[in-house]
Scaffold this motif. Structure first.
Motif, PDB file in Angstrom:
ATOM      1  N   PRO B  73      -5.005 -11.028  -1.108  1.00 32.91           N
ATOM      2  CA  PRO B  73      -4.756  -9.915  -1.936  1.00 32.91           C
ATOM      3  C   PRO B  73      -3.418  -9.637  -2.573  1.00 32.91           C
ATOM      4  CG  PRO B  73      -5.355  -9.202   0.280  1.00 32.91           C
ATOM      5  CD  PRO B  73      -5.355 -10.743   0.429  1.00 32.91           C
ATOM      6  N   GLU B  74      -2.439 -10.092  -2.207  1.00 30.35           N
ATOM      7  CA  GLU B  74      -1.090 -10.018  -2.778  1.00 30.35           C
ATOM      8  C   GLU B  74      -1.027 -11.082  -3.922  1.00 30.35           C
ATOM      9  OE1 GLU B  74      -1.583 -11.019   0.313  1.00 30.35           O
ATOM     10  OE2 GLU B  74      -0.272 -12.649   0.948  1.00 30.35           O
ATOM     11  N   ASN B  78      -3.858  -7.041  -9.110  1.00 28.54           N
ATOM     12  CA  ASN B  78      -4.469  -5.671  -9.292  1.00 28.54           C
ATOM     13  C   ASN B  78      -3.809  -4.655  -8.334  1.00 28.54           C
ATOM     14  OD1 ASN B  78      -5.963  -5.990  -6.781  1.00 28.54           O
ATOM     15  ND2 ASN B  78      -7.370  -7.172  -7.819  1.00 28.54           N
ATOM     16  N   ALA B  79      -4.169  -3.228  -8.810  1.00 21.45           N
ATOM     17  CA  ALA B  79      -3.403  -2.379  -8.129  1.00 21.45           C
ATOM     18  C   ALA B  79      -4.479  -1.324  -7.739  1.00 21.45           C
ATOM     19  CB  ALA B  79      -1.995  -1.573  -8.618  1.00 21.45           C
ATOM     20  N   TRP B  88       2.851   5.468   2.324  1.00 24.66           N
ATOM     21  CA  TRP B  88       3.638   4.925   3.444  1.00 24.66           C
ATOM     22  C   TRP B  88       4.426   6.289   3.706  1.00 24.66           C
ATOM     23  CZ3 TRP B  88       4.073   1.292  -0.350  1.00 24.66           C
ATOM     24  CH2 TRP B  88       2.934   0.099  -0.663  1.00 24.66           C
ATOM     25  N   MET B  91       8.159   6.292   3.992  1.00 25.48           N
ATOM     26  CA  MET B  91       9.026   6.200   2.922  1.00 25.48           C
ATOM     27  C   MET B  91       8.902   7.190   1.725  1.00 25.48           C
ATOM     28  SD  MET B  91       7.944   2.296   1.580  1.00 25.48           S
ATOM     29  CE  MET B  91       7.495   0.920   2.761  1.00 25.48           C
ATOM     30  N   TYR B  99       8.227   0.283  -4.436  1.00 23.33           N
ATOM     31  CA  TYR B  99       7.571  -0.784  -3.351  1.00 23.33           C
ATOM     32  C   TYR B  99       7.227  -2.060  -4.192  1.00 23.33           C
ATOM     33  CZ  TYR B  99       5.613  -3.025   0.650  1.00 23.33           C
ATOM     34  OH  TYR B  99       5.462  -3.722   1.691  1.00 23.33           O
ATOM     35  N   LEU B 103       9.299  -5.905  -4.569  1.00 22.38           N
ATOM     36  CA  LEU B 103       8.780  -7.053  -4.301  1.00 22.38           C
ATOM     37  C   LEU B 103       8.574  -8.107  -5.308  1.00 22.38           C
ATOM     38  CD1 LEU B 103       5.680  -6.078  -1.935  1.00 22.38           C
ATOM     39  CD2 LEU B 103       7.673  -7.322  -1.232  1.00 22.38           C
ATOM     40  N   ARG B 104       8.701  -7.415  -6.407  1.00 21.26           N
ATOM     41  CA  ARG B 104       8.717  -8.404  -7.828  1.00 21.26           C
ATOM     42  C   ARG B 104      10.293  -8.685  -8.301  1.00 21.26           C
ATOM     43  NH1 ARG B 104       4.069  -6.155  -7.194  1.00 21.26           N
ATOM     44  NH2 ARG B 104       2.310  -6.734  -8.387  1.00 21.26           N
ATOM     45  N   ARG B 147       2.385   4.745  -7.900  1.00 19.71           N
ATOM     46  CA  ARG B 147       2.489   3.453  -7.209  1.00 19.71           C
ATOM     47  C   ARG B 147       1.693   2.391  -7.759  1.00 19.71           C
ATOM     48  NH1 ARG B 147       1.125   3.321  -0.610  1.00 19.71           N
ATOM     49  NH2 ARG B 147      -0.943   3.098  -1.592  1.00 19.71           N
ATOM     50  N   ALA B 148       0.465   2.720  -8.185  1.00 22.14           N
ATOM     51  CA  ALA B 148      -0.262   1.695  -8.594  1.00 22.14           C
ATOM     52  C   ALA B 148       0.066   1.265 -10.169  1.00 22.14           C
ATOM     53  CB  ALA B 148      -1.651   1.816  -8.528  1.00 22.14           C
ATOM     54  N   VAL B 151       3.616  -1.238 -11.264  1.00 28.12           N
ATOM     55  CA  VAL B 151       3.669  -2.736 -11.566  1.00 28.12           C
ATOM     56  C   VAL B 151       2.684  -3.070 -12.666  1.00 28.12           C
ATOM     57  CG1 VAL B 151       3.692  -3.199  -9.114  1.00 28.12           C
ATOM     58  CG2 VAL B 151       1.406  -3.012  -9.933  1.00 28.12           C
TER      59      VAL B 151
END
Lengths: 267, 347
Positions: B73-74, B78-79, B88, B91, B99, B103-104, B147-148, B151
């Motif tokens: 998945p990672e 796609n988001a 979460w 958070m 988030y 990670l990026r 959140r989606a 990115v």
């Protein structure tokens, strides 16, 4: 009319309170009794002489308490190191025969303690672990494993699948998702299970007696020898000292542990 | 131009049962596709297969020309916006949104700036320090969307993102989402069981039934030319009457004919209440299928009347500008464009 309705409840409450606080009150009384002889109902002389003796630098109580806490901390660490991955695997990875494995962790509790610990003592003796702190730590950790695995598994199971998938979806590898989402969300339950293990170790007697005594003198062992030697005052004070961490941690557990985590134990 | 997503002959199994069969789908860049269907039709499974949450038994999934059929998945880029939002809880809103950027490997200041930008875009200004539990349902939904979007995914996956909201909030968010999608040129796949939501949002609709595509096309095409009785019924043609096809046409019980491309034999006529009309007996009918009936019940939902008409042993609903007396004889008219006729043997 209303008095008749309330009276049974009040009586019942007093009875419960007596069951819970009666023994503690008796301990408190013994701890400050400088002389208390049969058939007197109450001590004839009060004072803090025995408290002073227990807390004296050369007194064994403080040393035993330190040792007990040290052993409990190590046992908790060892136990959680096994329990966290095991609980995660049981809760999240779809393991075959999950129920059987959970039952397996419960099994040591099903047998009477005595024969189990006598056998452990025999094996540990041949390994040179008898009378060592490591031996006591190991046996305490094994004993705590059942609580730790069951409670931690319930905590992991309470973490929503989608929360973890959302992390993966956002670009987190399995390990990063575990570290940033699964573990923090399961943390309260895991902390609670660690506290249970710690408390179990702190006042564990049977295993410590067979594996540790007489070289490793934990507080419960000291309490036992004091009581067996007829020194009720020292025994009472030791028991009261043992009560403190239990009460403190229970308060912490209450704050930490959500009811839904407890409800999921064993699922 | 390279397509944003290609799904070729994808099959998905749950245990021994096959829940998706030979799904083919191509999504162009900036296109908004709705996966529509009843619960259990496989629409969410298809979305989860694209996200990499369920393994694909057969077939191939590609994003921008890259094969991701078996990628974790990672690694898919796609988001997804989850039905449960899946925020979460430990958070803050800002950390939830940031988030993916963290990670990026984005720098802290850059993440903070991007989060502020998204909060403004989604009308969540000043809520960055809140925890998800302190937000309303609509706000949580927007955080999940933020959140989606943070990115800038090549493909946005929406899994019934509005089903947990009440009707009024849903209406507003629907239009916001459409505007946002146009403004940002997002390529999106939207899973829903709500026909109206799919029609308002999507450029193209895929109607799924029992793991296969029942029909695919722009909303107007599905609406006016349903390919099967199932599609017609799902898109609101809930009235059904038995008719006979003969000589390339079906005839109404009291006159009128509509040309059909069906073999002779029994057929099913499906139509929407709001596209049918009630006429008084004796008036010369406009073109369409006409049936004799009795008005059984008249209700007023607002704007016009809705009449329950009993005709040839069946009860159907039709809209009417006038209110016939209950128990009186009336005529039902189904205009040619509103009549959807299928062979009785088809399911």
């Amino acid at each position: 009319m209303s008095a008749w309705r309330w009276l049974p409840r009040i009586l019942l409450l007093v009875l419960f309170a007596g069951f819970i606080f009666g023994p503690v009150a008796n301990l408190l009384l013994w701890s400050v009794a400088e002389s208390w002889y049969w058939p007197n109902r109450l001590p004839s002389q009060y004072g803090f002489r025995y408290w002073e003796r227990v807390f004296r630098p050369e007194g064994q109580a403080m040393e035993s308490l330190g040792l007990s806490i040290w052993i409990a901390a190590l046992a908790t660490l060892a136990c959680m190191a096994v329990a966290i991955p095991a609980a995660w695997a049981l809760a999240r990875a779809r393991l075959p025969m999950r129920g059987l494995i959970l039952l397996l962790f419960l099994l040591p509790q099903a047998f009477p303690n005595m024969p189990v610990y006598i056998n452990i003592a025999r094996v540990f003796f041949s390994l040179g672990l008898n009378g060592t702190v490591l031996g006591v730590v190991l046996v305490h950790a094994a004993h705590g494993l059942v609580y730790a695995v069951w409670i931690a598994a319930a905590a992991f199971a309470a973490v929503e699948d989608d929360a973890v998938l959302a992390a993966r979806n956002m670009g987190a590898g399995a390990l990063t998702a575990f570290r940033t989402v699964t573990l923090p969300l399961a943390a309260p339950g895991i902390a609670a299970s660690a506290i249970f293990v710690f408390l179990e170790s702190l006042d564990e007697f049977t295993a410590s007696f067979f594996v540790g005594a007489p070289d490793v003198r934990t507080l419960p062992l000291l309490l036992y020898s004091a009581a067996a030697g007829g020194n009720m005052q020292v025994a009472a004070i030791t028991a009261l000292i043992l009560l403190v961490p239990s009460i403190v941690f229970m308060a912490v557990v209450q704050r930490f542990l959500r009811a839904d985590v407890l409800a999921g134990v064993g699922k | 131009m390279q397509s944003a997503l290609t799904v070729e002959g994808v099959c998905v199994d749950y245990g021994a049962s096959r829940v998706l069969r030979q799904i083919n789908l191509t999504v162009k860049k900036s296109e908004f596709v709705a996966l529509l269907g009843a619960s259990g039709c496989g629409k969410t499974t298809l979305l989860r297969a694209i996200a990499g949450f369920v393994p694909v038994a057969q077939g191939r999934i590609g994003v921008e020309g890259r094969d991701i059929t078996h990628a974790p998945p990672e690694a898919r880029g796609n988001a997804m916006v989850f039905q449960s939002y899946a925020l979460w809880p430990h958070m803050t809103v800002a950390r939830n949104i940031g988030y993916g950027l963290k990670l990026r490997g984005w720098a802290k200041a850059r993440i903070a700036a991007r989060v502020v930008e998204l909060l403004a875009l989604l009308r969540l200004d000043g809520l960055g320090d809140r925890l998800p539990a302190q937000l309303s349902g609509g706000q949580r939904q927007r955080v999940a969307l933020g959140r989606a979007l943070a990115v800038e995914p090549p493909l946005l996956l929406l899994d019934e993102p509005m089903s947990n909201l009440d009707a009024r909030v849903r209406e507003t968010l629907r239009h916001e989402l459409r505007a946002l999608q146009r403004q940002l040129g997002i390529t999106a796949i939207h899973v829903t069981h709500d026909r109206e939501e799919a029609m308002t949002l999507a450029d193209r609709i895929l109607l799924l039934r029992d793991g296969v595509i029942a029909q695919e096309g722009p909303p107007e095409a599905l609406w006016s030319r349903p390919a099967s009785a199932y599609v017609a019924d799902f898109l609101g043609a809930t009235n059904e009457l038995a008719v006979q096809a003969g000589g390339g046409a079906v005839r109404g019980g009291a006159g009128g004919a509509v040309a059909v491309a069906l073999p002779d034999g029994p057929a099913r006529l499906l139509f929407r209440p709001q596209e049918a009309t009630v006429l008084p007996v004796g008036e010369a009918p406009p073109p369409g299928l006409v049936f004799e009936g009795v008005a059984r019940q008249v209700t007023y939902p607002g704007g016009g009347f809705r009449v329950a008409i009993e005709t040839s042993g069946r009860q159907v609903l039709a809209d009417s500008a006038w209110s016939p007396a209950e128990g009186s004889a009336v005529r039902l008219l189904v205009p040619p464009a509103a009549a959807h006729v299928f062979a009785a043997t088809q399911t």
